[in-house]
Design a protein around this motif. Structure first.
Motif, PDB file in Angstrom:
ATOM      1  N   ALA A  85     -13.089  58.963  11.980  1.00 44.57           N
ATOM      2  CA  ALA A  85     -12.970  60.149  11.121  1.00 44.57           C
ATOM      3  C   ALA A  85     -12.441  61.340  11.911  1.00 44.57           C
ATOM      4  N   ILE A 138      -8.638  60.488   6.053  1.00 46.20           N
ATOM      5  CA  ILE A 138      -9.914  60.031   6.614  1.00 46.20           C
ATOM      6  C   ILE A 138     -10.414  58.796   5.866  1.00 46.20           C
ATOM      7  N   VAL A 148     -16.009  59.170   1.312  1.00 40.63           N
ATOM      8  CA  VAL A 148     -15.552  60.406   1.950  1.00 40.63           C
ATOM      9  C   VAL A 148     -15.386  61.484   0.881  1.00 40.63           C
TER      10      VAL A 148
END
Length: 751
Positions: A85, A138, A148
């Motif tokens: 990430a 991400i 996310v």
């Protein structure tokens, strides 16, 4: 303005071609409006919290914007996804990535939820545009097993922009078919129904193009498109309704098309001008707070009203000239002969009004007071660091609610007391910091408190430690000192006391904490030391205070200008005063209903709603006042009727028109109750309730009862002049009506 109207009647094809050319030029710009608008604007640009935030950015190099990337893994430990990430988050615009490496408490107890903070030195708009890209990048790196969500102020603003445009599109998709049916029922003619809808569509398109130009020149909030649709559809269709309905009445009197249009525009056309002026005045008052949200609303409402009036007084008569009797094309039923319809004498309409107007008025006023009473319990509070304004399935809302549930939100939005003083007064600054720190520790609603006095440095050694920048301290306390005490430029020192609330930033407890610290700061903020409060809660509190401070100015400005306009129009002081009283009753009742249906136990509404409701409703309700009072006044002064006959006859002749206009407005406002943005829903509900109350109760019951109770003196000086000149000797002819009655006041000659 008469010359403009006469030109439209004389050169209809030229006028229509000119408006079509304007529409063709405007269309490409209207389509770009969405990308030019900004979110935010719910802060006081002159508030102490904004100044405090600027000091923090300068002294401690805090990034002006940041987003939180929330990672959630239902199956296992989410921290294993952090390296991927972090790598996906890195880009030139990101100045810093912060995570559990420096903040071990940024992970849930079960290890399934954590978040990264991405700091940006870019402006809010730039960061907003990066939100979907950051989320997608991400998500691609961490895999499908990890959810996310990107949240934080720029992400919330981005979501507001998206949903705001969706709300407008959805509302218009609902409103236009509803208006189609309503106008068809009102006019019972396909042609008469199509014309207002077409004109309203053109009005919205041209206004949105102007909005694009305004957004390029200044910051314009996404509420612009909502208010343009709300007010634009209401006034554009209503003004067209007034003019077309009168034009058809003139045609029913077997008048030639040119004469019918001239009479229509010299009466109702001028009433539309007057009504538009009232709306423009009311909307312009929202410039007073000088905050982006209110300025955007004012720009939208003012612009769309001006365009709607311009089209109603130029394009619409030009279209009607060419249509002529074809305005009745597609009639749903055979039109009755004008002489075959039974006429009911005004006296026969008396009923409840004539018998006991005082009793009726007392009962209605008491009912209004009862309905309005819950409004006294309303709390005006703009949402801060909160996603409740967004729909429940939005990523930005999911992210912030997940942090709140799994980790705790209040630590992410501390209240910061920012103190500044000249370099040579470091001792005074330190003493002030000690006092604020002690007060903060005792403050209700305060959790952890951090300042230079809590670093563990002995009090007697602290002045020297601050002077040498923490030399000799271990690495961690020295780093903490650098984030709590630093020069802020121009020979000034800055320090801060960081107070973590024990509740969420939108809570009443957090707001009470801010107020408590501000009260304590007054005893310190003197001499060379300046104390200001920063943080999301403080920013929201400053905005709420700005709204409250602006209320007297906005209300006073609208009331005074409306009073002057109505005084000039009606030549009576009582009528304008009654108009102000009626509108105040409507706004109070609609706020009371809003309080009753509020799901919040604290009866909290967005602080933008009351002022916007007042301004929009005050302007729109003038339409009814002008149309109805004009007819009553005309009957009394030029028609040779008694006061009672004039009031009841005017009511009978305008009730259907007002009801049709009210149904149109309610249909428009009701379509916005489907909005995903809570403030738009609040406005849709409150404006819809206000229109129903105004049209059904105020104009049909309260106003006629009041006029009958007051008697002839309500007509003011105009009545005296008419009496002196024996104008009541006999009903006026059509030509006499046009000469004697001011054009802005006449909606239909007495026949």
């Amino acid at each position: 303005m008469n010359r403009v109207i006469h030109f439209a009647l004389a050169r209809p094809r030229t006028v229509i071609a000119s408006w079509l050319l304007v529409l063709l030029v405007a269309a490409p710009f209207a389509l770009q409006l969405e990308g030019a608008l900004k979110a935010g604007g719910f802060s006081s640009p002159r508030g102490a919290s904004v100044q405090a935030q600027a000091t923090l950015e300068k002294a401690f190099h805090e990034a002006p914007n940041s987003v939180l990337v929330v990672l959630h893994d239902k199956q296992g430990k989410v921290t294993g996804q952090l390296p991927a990430a972090r790598k996906a988050a890195e880009r030139p615009e990101v100045s810093q990535v912060t995570d559990v490496r420096t903040h071990p408490d940024w992970v849930s107890k079960d290890g399934k939820t954590t978040f990264l903070q991405l700091s940006f030195h870019s402006d809010n708009t730039t960061v907003q545009n990066l939100v979907p890209t950051v989320r997608d990048d991400i998500t691609a790196k961490v895999g499908h097993g990890t959810e996310v969500d990107v949240t934080g102020a720029p992400a919330l603003d981005y979501a507001l922009n998206v949903h705001s445009q969706q709300d407008v599109t959805r509302a218009e998709a609902i409103a236009f078919p509803v208006l189609f049916v309503v106008l068809l029922l009102v006019f019972r003619s396909v042609a008469a129904m199509v014309v207002p809808l077409a004109l309203s569509g053109v009005t919205l398109a041209i206004t949105q193009a102007i909005g694009y130009g305004l957004a390029k020149a200044a910051d314009v909030n996404n509420l612009f498109v909502n208010i343009v649709s709300m007010v634009g559809l209401a006034v554009a269709v209503d003004y067209s309704l007034f003019i077309i309905k009168r034009f058809r009445e003139e045609l029913d009197e077997d008048r030639p098309v040119p004469e019918a249009l001239k009479r229509t525009m010299s009466t109702v056309g001028h009433s539309v001008l007057f009504s538009g002026l009232a709306v423009a005045v009311a909307m312009s008052a929202l410039f007073i707070p000088r905050a982006m949200s209110f300025t955007s609303i004012a720009l939208g409402g003012l612009t769309v009203t001006v365009i709607a009036v311009a089209m109603a007084t130029t394009l619409l008569p030009a279209v009607l000239v060419l249509l002529g009797h074809r305005i009745n094309w597609g009639s749903l039923r055979r039109r009755k002969d004008k002489d075959s319809a039974p006429k009911k004498a005004p006296a026969a309409q008396a009923g409840r009004f004539v018998k006991r107007p005082a009793l009726l008025l007392v009962v209605l006023v008491a009912a209004f007071a009862a309905i309005a009473y819950p409004a006294t319990r309303l709390t005006w509070q703009v949402p801060v660091a909160s996603a409740t304004i967004l729909p429940s399935d939005d990523s930005a809302r999911i992210g912030i609610e997940r942090i709140k549930k799994d980790i705790g939100l209040h630590a992410m939005f501390p209240v910061q007391v920012v103190l500044t003083a000249p370099d040579h007064d470091a001792q005074a600054l330190l003493k002030a910091t000690e006092r604020i720190t002690a007060d903060a520790k005792r403050a209700p609603g305060a959790g952890e408190v951090q300042s230079v006095t809590t670093l563990g440095v002995p009090p007697q050694a602290l002045p020297q430690t601050l002077a040498n920048g923490g030399t000799g301290l271990p690495a961690q306390p020295r780093a903490g000192l650098a984030q709590l005490w630093a020069p802020s430029g121009h020979g000034q020192l800055a320090t801060r006391v960081v107070v973590t609330p024990d509740s969420d930033p939108d809570s009443a407890s957090a707001h009470h904490l801010v107020n408590h610290l501000r009260d304590k700061a007054r005893f310190v903020d003197h001499g060379t030391v300046t104390v200001r409060i920063a943080g999301s809660t403080a920013t929201g509190s400053d905005f709420d205070q700005l709204v409250l401070d602006s209320v007297p100015l906005v209300v006073g400005t609208v009331a005074l200008l409306s009073l002057l306009i109505l005084l000039l129009a009606f030549r009576s002081l009582l009528l304008p005063l009654l108009a102000l009283a009626f509108n105040a009753m409507v706004v109070a009742a609609s706020l009371g209903v809003l309080a009753l249906i509020s799901p919040d136990s604290e009866h909290s509404i967005n602080s933008v709603t009351p002022l916007m409701l007042f301004s929009v409703m005050f302007g729109l309700s003038m339409d009814y006042m002008v149309i109805m009072i004009s007819r009553m006044r005309e009957m009394r002064i030029n028609g040779g009727l008694s006061h009672q006959e004039s009031v009841l006859g005017g009511l009978a002749r305008t009730a259907g028109l007002v009801n049709g206009a009210a149904v149109i407005m309610v249909a428009v406002f009701a379509s916005f109750t489907t909005a995903q943005i809570s403030i738009v829903r609040e406005l849709g509900i409150s404006l819809g309730v206000a229109v129903i109350v105004d049209a059904v109760v105020i104009r049909r019951l309260v106003m006629p009862a009041t006029l009958l109770l007051i008697g002839d003196r309500v007509w003011g000086r105009a009545l005296g002049r008419a009496t002196d000149s024996a104008d009541f000797a006999a009903p006026a002819t059509s030509s006499e009506t046009e000469e004697e009655v001011p054009h802005v006041l006449s909606d239909t000659p007495v026949r």
